[in-house]
Design a protein around this motif. Structure first.
Motif, short mmCIF file in Angstrom:
data_model
loop_
_atom_site.label_atom_id
_atom_site.label_comp_id
_atom_site.label_asym_id
_atom_site.label_seq_id
_atom_site.Cartn_x
_atom_site.Cartn_y
_atom_site.Cartn_z
N ALA A 473 -2.19 2.77 -11.80
CA ALA A 473 -2.82 1.67 -11.06
C ALA A 473 -2.77 0.38 -11.87
CB ALA A 473 -4.26 2.03 -10.71
N HIS A 474 -2.99 0.48 -13.17
CA HIS A 474 -2.89 -0.70 -14.04
C HIS A 474 -1.49 -1.30 -13.97
CE1 HIS A 474 -6.76 0.42 -15.83
NE2 HIS A 474 -6.72 -0.71 -16.50
N ARG A 475 -0.49 -0.46 -14.08
CA ARG A 475 0.89 -0.96 -14.07
C ARG A 475 1.23 -1.60 -12.73
NH1 ARG A 475 1.78 4.05 -16.74
NH2 ARG A 475 2.48 5.01 -14.78
N GLN A 476 0.80 -1.00 -11.65
CA GLN A 476 1.20 -1.49 -10.33
C GLN A 476 0.61 -2.84 -9.99
OE1 GLN A 476 0.41 1.56 -7.44
NE2 GLN A 476 2.04 2.90 -8.16
N VAL A 477 -0.52 -3.19 -10.56
CA VAL A 477 -1.10 -4.51 -10.28
C VAL A 477 -0.90 -5.48 -11.43
CG1 VAL A 477 -2.82 -3.58 -8.69
CG2 VAL A 477 -3.41 -3.85 -11.10
#
Length: 825
Positions: A473-477
């Motif tokens: 989730a961190h990477r995707q945003v």
């Protein structure tokens, strides 16, 4: 009377004692803290005398015209979730009262007993509620809870049968044998002591005429009693005044009172109760409580209590009080009382605050540290926070569907950081009226460590899946290289030389405190009046002492909460008198320190308020007309005035550092480092990395403004690498001197040789001048080995800390600017 405490319960207990004194001797008997305007006192009065509600509403309507509902009360503000001091510790832990001589000793002992009585009542209510609720829950759904707990116990073959038998025993109140343990821990919580000093010689009248035959004897007896360091009264006072009273020696008497109670504290002995079995996982102090931990005779050592049984009990507590306990922590009786006192110990009810029996969302009023760390990021990028939640929620549904509902309840609730919550949902409805789409967000979702704990995950495979979901989730945003929850800040501030304020030695000549026309008129009465007004310092009498209390109350109960929670994304832990503890996101730290010091001394670095909310004049903060300053009265706010300083300890902690370690470093930073900088007025910054390594930087308070002038431009200019180079080279190449200004010359040379020297032009002069100012200050203390913060190595550490803050602030700014790699569905 002085009390030792580490919790908001002191707020309640000291308020109760102030009320106890006022009931017997009248409000004027309590010199400090002042009763007027204290929300907890107002709430207590309203509870006892409901007919006074119209009076309080009218006072609030006239006094508080900024933001809050007109004619509100402490209770209505609390119920409406308007942050107030009612739920934040704010009372000081020292109470000074004037009482009749013949009753003084008996009354001091009486209020000591009263404090212990109130505390024991609260603790006993908590203890009994735990037992009754556990027994009721086990009889209602014990089998369901056992089936949930048993697989997590890690039992060996056959051992779970013994645990199950013990589990069944807890269904009967007669098997709860922990009363002695609770009594021992509650009895040794409070360390209280008192001292008495007569107001004037008991054998002499309280005042005397300067021309009386026995005036000289009267004066000598007052001087002997007060043990003043200077001869009082002065010649101008004796010539100008026809009579004198013992208030002339009030400041000296207060100093003697303080010395007396300090002497008692220095010679006290304190018994710590025996701590058998496993200790608290929160503080490491005292035994963690357990229904069958006997605390008498040979069982005082806790013989025969398996560690697994203790774990089982605390897993049960997580089921009985969901939201208050997570099943992994184990607390002692003192910590249980502190955590549960507001609702289950009867404090809220005693103040007239109605609590729904199971409304845990209403009970939670303070943010978790993950929310504190991410508060500024969420305020500045609310849409990215919402997108992050949707991405993570999708991952949870796919890999851990059985935890989806629990995840939602943990992450769709307020940050409990007022400024952030207002930005996330500008016009929030009561929790009961919100739809799912309108529910707020909570910063716990940024930390896999916190989510694992709060979700109660035990299976290593589940833990790994959750961590991968959070990382993805961190990477995707676009949150690469870290998380908004990685770092949080705790600040501890304390006013310098408060004893000198109480004794009156920090006061100015009388003329300073009089209107010019009044002073001119008095000077016409003779040379003795001119000398009195111009050369004699004002005395610290009872009225001036009350005025000092009002200044402290405006600072601690008005300005500190407003600045921390309205202007910045922080929360006050406590703010009483000259003591402040607050939690902040890393981004807000430098400017917050500037405002905190300005609120203490009454001046914003000699400039206009950057937010244009206040006008600074005469040592007061004047609210600007037309500004929405919620929670502040529509009047000038007192400060301690020009020249007042404070020492501040700051810890910037990685999320993996245990709280006890952080607090230990905080006290060390404030008491033994910032206070020890020459002349006090110091700041000590400590960064504690995940590895446990620490970076410490020391700074004199007067350098703070110049530091912020260039530091705030650092993230945009990517100044971190430059500062790291200066931190390495300046201590090696320069020595502190009177006129050579070697640090300034070396800094100028290094900056000029950098490849991107032109890009640093906006900050070059500011940085060079600040380093030069540091050298000028440090030179004053050369040759003094005990002078903290004055060596070239100290400058290097200060530059490293500046680079650390700039790098972290730049990282967060980049996260906000960086577009998402995918759109959250």
């Amino acid at each position: 009377m002085d009390f030792w405490s580490g919790s908001y319960l002191l707020h309640y207990l000291s308020a109760r004692l102030c009320w106890f004194i006022a009931e017997r001797y009248g409000p004027d008997a309590v010199i400090t803290p002042s009763l007027w305007g204290q929300e907890i006192i107002d709430a207590w009065i309203l509870k006892k005398f409901p007919e006074f509600e119209c009076y309080f509403r009218e006072i609030d309507r006239l006094d508080n015209c900024h933001g809050d509902a007109q004619g509100s009360t402490p209770i209505t503000r609390f119920n409406d979730h308007v942050p107030t001091s009612l739920s934040t510790a704010g009372f000081p832990n020292v109470i000074t009262a004037l009482v009749p001589r013949e009753e003084a000793k008996a009354f001091a002992e009486k209020i000591t007993q009263e404090m212990r009585k109130i505390w024991k009542e609260v603790g006993t209510k908590v203890r009994d509620h735990i037992r009754e609720r556990c027994v009721q829950t086990l009889n209602d759904r014990g089998s369901e809870i056992w089936e949930k707990i048993a697989p997590t116990m890690g039992t060996t073959e056959g051992s779970h049968i013994n645990y199950e038998r013990e589990f069944e025993k807890w269904k009967h109140q007669s098997n709860w044998e922990w009363n002695k343990l609770w009594e021992a821990q509650l009895d040794h919580t409070w360390e209280s002591y008192w001292t008495l000093v007569p107001l004037g010689d008991p054998d002499k009248p309280l005042q005397a005429k300067t021309k009386d035959p026995d005036y000289k004897s009267w004066k000598e007896s007052q001087q002997t009693l007060a043990q003043s360091r200077v001869e009082l009264p002065t010649n101008p006072e004796e010539k100008a005044y026809g009579n004198l009273n013992v208030d002339t020696w009030w400041g000296s008497l207060q100093a003697r009172l303080g010395q007396s109670i300090q002497a008692i504290k220095n010679t006290r002995t304190w018994q710590i109760p025996v701590a058998p079995g496993e200790r608290s996982t929160l503080s490491g102090m005292y035994s963690a409580v357990h229904p069958n931990l006997l605390y008498r005779d040979r069982f005082r050592e806790g013989a025969g209590l398996p560690a697994g049984s203790l774990r089982m009990f605390w897993k049960l507590m997580a089921e009985v009080y969901p939201g208050l306990f997570n099943g992994s922590e184990m607390l002692n009786a003192v910590e249980l009382t502190k955590r549960m006192a507001w609702k289950y110990g009867g404090i809220a009810n005693s103040l007239g605050v109605a609590e729904e029996e199971d409304d845990l969302e209403n009970l939670i009023r303070f943010p978790n540290l993950s929310s504190i760390a991410a508060a500024r990021f969420a305020h500045d990028a609310p849409e990215k926070v919402k997108q992050y939640w949707h991405v993570l929620e999708k991952q949870i549904r796919q890999v851990l569907p059985e935890y989806r509902d629990r995840f939602g309840s943990l992450t769709r609730r307020p940050f409990q950081v007022p400024k952030t919550d207002e930005q996330m949902i500008p016009d929030p409805q009561p929790l009961s009226q919100r739809t799912r789409g309108e529910a707020p967000y909570n910063g716990v979702m940024f930390s896999s460590r916190w989510l694992v704990d709060d979700l109660g995950l035990q299976d290593p495979e589940d833990i790994a899946l959750l961590r991968e979901a959070v990382d993805q989730a961190h990477r995707q945003v676009g949150l690469t290289g870290g998380s908004p929850s990685d770092w949080w800040v705790i600040v501890l501030a304390d006013g310098d030389n408060m004893g000198k304020y109480v004794s009156g030695s920090r006061l100015h000549p009388y003329e300073t405190y009089l209107p010019e026309d009044v002073a001119d008129q008095l000077k016409k009465n003779g040379l003795e009046w001119q000398e009195l007004l111009q050369n004699v310092k004002k005395r610290m009498g009872p009225a001036t002492h009350v005025g000092l209390n009002r200044a402290l109350l405006d600072f601690s109960n008005r300005l500190v909460p407003y600045l921390t929670e309205k202007r910045f994304c922080g929360r006050v832990v406590y703010s009483g008198g000259d003591d402040v503890m607050a939690l902040l996101p890393l981004e807000d730290l430098p400017e917050y320190l500037l405002f905190l010091r300005a609120a203490w001394c009454g001046n914003w670095c000699g400039k206009r308020d950057p937010k244009d909310e206040f006008r600074f004049e005469g040592g007061f903060w004047h609210p600007q007309p037309g500004k929405d300053l919620s929670g502040l009265p529509n009047r000038p706010l007192f400060t301690m005035g020009e020249g007042a300083t404070m020492s501040i300890g700051v810890v910037i902690a990685n999320k993996g550092i245990p709280l006890p370690t952080v607090l230990e470093n905080l006290w060390e930073a404030e008491k033994h480092r910032a206070k020890k900088i020459p002349g006090k007025d110091g700041l000590c910054f400590r960064v504690i990395y995940q590895s446990g390594n620490t970076l410490e930087a020391l700074m004199k308070g007067k350098l703070l403004e110049q530091w912020w002038d260039w530091l705030k431009q650092g993230p945009e200019l990517d100044l971190g690498p430059v500062l790291y180079r200066l931190a390495e080279e300046l201590p090696l190449r320069c020595v502190i001197s009177a006129n050579n200004k070697l640090f300034k010359l070396a800094t100028t040379t290094i900056l000029a040789r950098l490849d991107r020297a032109e890009k640093l032009e906006p900050v070059r002069e500011l940085l060079v001048n600040w380093i030069n100012a540091w050298e000028s200050w440090a030179f004053e203390f050369q040759g003094k080995s005990e002078a903290l913060g004055t060596t070239p190595r100290d400058l290097g550490n200060l530059l490293r800390f500046s680079a650390f803050w700039i790098d972290k602030k730049k990282q967060r700014d980049d996260w906000i600017k960086k577009p998402q790699e995918i759109e959250a569905k």
